[in-house]
Design a protein around this motif. Sequence first.
Motif: not given
Length: 474
Positions: A102-106
């Motif tokens: 899961d990606v939280g921030a970019v």
Amino acid sequence: MGLTGRPPTRRGLAVAVAALTCAITVGGAGCTRGDHDGFRPGAADAGDPYVPGHGNGGYDVTHYELDVRYDPANDRLTGRATVTATATQDLSRFNLDLAGLDVGAVTVAGTRAKYRHDDGELVVTPPDGLPRGRPFTVAVEYAGVPTAVVDGALGSGGFLHTADGAVAVGQPDSAATWFPVNDHPSDKASYDIAVTVPDGLSALSNGVPGPKTSSAGWTTWRWSESTPMASYLTTLVIGDYRVVTGTHAGRPMVTAVPTSMPVSGGAAGSLARTGAIVDFLASRFGPYPFDSYGGIAVADDRVGYALETQSRPVYGPAFFAGDQPNPGVVAHELAHQWFGDSVSLSRWGDIWLNEGFASYAEWLWEEHDGGRTAQRNFELQYAKTDWSQPSVEPGRERMFGTAVYKRGALAVHALRRTVGDDTFFRILRTWTTERAGANATTADFVALAERVAHRQLRSFFDAWLVGGAAPALP
């Protein structure tokens, strides 16, 4: 907005009006220069039919900085990846490969970027378009339980949870199971890797070891690979290991064997010969191409292979069954440090360039170590080869078949017999020198061999690599 200088062209006015409209209507969110003036998305695929959906276009990565934390108790990994790249086109958005997490921030260049993440693709839309030739950084925060990749007869790869930790390894894909990456060997990069694990566990990876630090029951291990590395050559091995550190030829040497394996013989005894085998291969192929040496044995039966992970190959347990030494597999994986790791594939259909030369290195080492000669191994393999299967473009299902490995080795030895020892080894050393750190194809190798040998060799390679009948013996 003020306009100064020469009056704008009709197209320039249209772009300016469109950009102003974008800012007024949606506050600029999601509007990139790509929407208006020729910037366009990078490809979502490297275009290699052997690995559809893998790799991406529009940029070239130069460096990955990975900071990951893994807890074997719940199999959870958290990470931050900072990717330094250069746009190879006017880029409105781009993809990274990342599976199962899961990606939280970019962020791009320190500014929050829009993204979506599904089907193993992280699609990043920066606040502004990235002009061709511009370096940029993208930072991704992510977490989750990493996943394995099942690969038929070869067993599992990707990120494997083990009884005491984890193993991240596999070909042609594994990297995207534990960090966001342009997952194709055509885009090589340097790496800095920090891995935090519970105290008492080892965390092994590629390259030169850095300082370890501990805090509140956790230890951070650091590794640095400064020479460009293909993504599938990265590895992460966590668990209860006997780690032996030292130096060889002035460079760090790190080997590791699970504490469940014997302290001598088998895996430990075979890995202890790493330095001697590297020195022999260097006498044939040219200087060793990396800043560190080593090897890691794993005890998980799901790893039914050995893999040439850069500077520190990983060996599955089957190679040391019955606690028997197996220097041949060590020679094979170490030969890959030149053929596959330093000189890497541009496309997977040319995988014989990796495996044919590594298989031939086994014959060279066996002869050097007092066993059968390379010529005798050639004769035995020639007699049992199925010539209907090509070494070049073998097809996805035969990427790891005998035509790639053994027929490839036959072609290498036949080349030696055809051009003579002096020219043959000059071809190999020229190849590993001129192509060091880069990518190449079969056509590149044929052209170089012809240049060094001062003779036409295309018909020779056609017969030995792709012809449907047994070639005449040289």
